[in-house]
Motif scaffolding. Sequence first.
Motif: not given
Lengths: 226, 366
Positions: B271-272, B275-278
């Motif tokens: 998830r982390q 998120t970083m990719k998003a």
Amino acid sequence: MKKENIFDLRDVSKVYCMKGVETHALRNVNLTIAKGEYAAIIGPSGSGKSTLMHIMGCLDTPTSGKLILEGEDVSEMEDDELAHVRRERIGFVFQTYNLIPGLTAIENVSLPMRFNGIGKGEAQKRAIELLNKVGLSERMHHKPSEMSGGEQQRVAIARSLVNDPDIIMADEPTGNLDSKTGIEIMDLIEELHKNTGKTVIIVTHDKKLSKRAPRQIEMLDGKPVR
Amino acid sequence: MMWEMIFRELERHKVRTLLTALGVMIGIMLVTSISSFSEGITYYVNDQLSITSGLVTVREADIAQYAFMRSEIDYALVDDIEGLAGVELVSPLLFATISGESITGINPNGEEIFAVNIDIDQGRELNPGADEIVIGHDYAENNDYTPGDTIEFNKREFEIVGILEESGDSDIDNGIHMDIEVLQELEGKEDIISIMMIKPSSAADADIIEQAINDEFDELSAATDKSLANTANETLDQLNMMTFALGSIAALVSGIVIMNVMIISVRERKRQIGTMKALGATSRYILMSVLFESITISVSGAIAGILISYCAVEFINSILLQPMALITPRLIAQGILFAVFIGAVSGYVPARQAAKLHPIEAIRYE
């Protein structure tokens, strides 16, 4: 005078293939959103509203059709080019906040700026400014686990603004919050729309919430019906 | 930012990080400690070989050649050896350590120390039976001694009467030399010497002398520099093979441990990472951050392992009469490079997995 379109979706389809079964999440969607517009995408689960948001947010690419973002075709871009577009032009707010657990509020907010190659000092200065704006001046050095859901979502909103993007996309931003906190978060999002003129797109299944937006895009079976 | 996040992540899973690093630490510790012995042996053997070049060394039988400091032989045997065919000169030596200083007893009547001709640079040669010493060039320079100065050993004052010319051999240049009979008396080792150095009449005689001594004297063991080099190389080959085998096992085990931990860690952080990719992190950024995290664990384990083997080696050397093991800069560099390699190889698979994660899938992952 007709406003310039920030989003222009032309015949966009998205097909998922899972275990040999094709699922049509989006079917030939044609849709435009003007610069500075505040729109809500609504619909029951499985209607394709999340897929639509992912494609508009450059998190995913369409199976067919074109997505024109401010006059630029982004539907054929490589992963890293899309990462670049997301970083600079789109701010995301997620239902589950999605903060990085090991980082403080300041560090979380400055993260997208750091990805953009901006130095720690400058990024943190901007983060502090934004955290003040969302009313978290007392929570700057707290980690996500030390904050309430509403506070975490405020951090996420500050984070979405840090690179000063033209577009803010919020996916069920109040989904994990109680109704009072949910209203506060919506007020905050609307206030920033009013003050900055950014394009705001909210995805929700909550009709009451969606009515706050001047424009509702209702999705059903992979197509906007209204 | 990448490094800050890596350290935060490692800090968040302190126990896991420590245990993983511990695995690497043990591996590197083993390899470094064993390598330190082969470094030590190489160093001392080479050092010794340079003095003994062309000479025959005679030590007590059953004493390993690198442990010649412990050898004890009867002084009277010198006369027997001198009578052998092909022997030009026999130089008896007695090694002793008094108040932390290594002292070599030499024959004051002989013209040559260590059976090698080294001239006196300042002062004069030893007088037989006198409380006098001749010191090496480096020892004089490092301690600022000049002829006429005195040094106390066992509460007896010894006068420095001469300083040797620089020889290029560290044992001689850093050495303290006194009359062998005076040193015998000082050490309570009447009629005992450590080794003999024999200068053959010609190079061809060296093997004949070696053979004769080994055949005729059960209590003695003779070696030419050639056979010394051979035994040293055999020992070194064995040690190196052992190091290689242990090193491979250590690399494999710690590599598997790191890979396992990193795969779990990436799965936990789906998830982390999503998120970083998003938020706009590139695949390369994610790849590098997982890879560096794995290398950080591995290298910190290696640094701890090297520090511990350094302490262990110091301890072992302190209980041995003569330092045997050496942690050289080469060994330290080797250990750290080894760890970087292990970290990079074992971190690559999980790093690729992380980099390939699709932002949406990763965000959805609860």
